[in-house]
Design a protein around this motif. Structure first.
Motif, mmCIF file in Angstrom:
data_model
loop_
_atom_site.group_PDB
_atom_site.id
_atom_site.type_symbol
_atom_site.label_atom_id
_atom_site.label_comp_id
_atom_site.label_asym_id
_atom_site.label_seq_id
_atom_site.Cartn_x
_atom_site.Cartn_y
_atom_site.Cartn_z
ATOM 1 N N SER A 71 1.331 -0.983 0.056
ATOM 2 C CA SER A 71 -0.520 0.110 0.323
ATOM 3 C C SER A 71 0.709 1.343 -0.040
ATOM 4 N N SER B 64 1.610 1.770 -3.158
ATOM 5 C CA SER B 64 0.809 1.726 -4.750
ATOM 6 C C SER B 64 -0.262 3.391 -4.200
ATOM 7 N N THR B 65 0.549 3.904 -2.706
ATOM 8 C CA THR B 65 -0.316 4.785 -2.456
ATOM 9 C C THR B 65 0.059 6.409 -1.575
ATOM 10 N N ARG C 204 3.263 8.369 -3.968
ATOM 11 C CA ARG C 204 3.061 9.141 -5.178
ATOM 12 C C ARG C 204 2.030 10.564 -3.921
#
Length: 58
Positions: free
Chosen positions: A13, A16-17, A20
């Motif tokens: 996680s 993916s989050t 960014r």
């Protein structure tokens, strides 16, 4: 401007989050706590507490 402190325990996680966010939020202070879980403020308050004064001084 903002400050985000995240734990890196759950690398899936994170990648993916959280990873960014600096590209999405202008002037973001982004602090990663290696080995920290999702609820980082509860479980690792020392690291979060270290980042806050630095952010507030800006």
């Amino acid at each position: 401007m903002g400050c985000v402190t995240v734990g890196r325990e759950n690398s899936e996680s994170y990648e993916s989050t959280a990873e960014r966010l600096p590209g999405l939020i202008k002037d973001l202070m982004f602090v990663t706590v290696e080995g920290g879980p999702h609820d980082i403020a509860w479980t690792r308050p020392e690291e979060v507490g270290t980042a806050l004064p630095e952010f507030l001084a800006k």
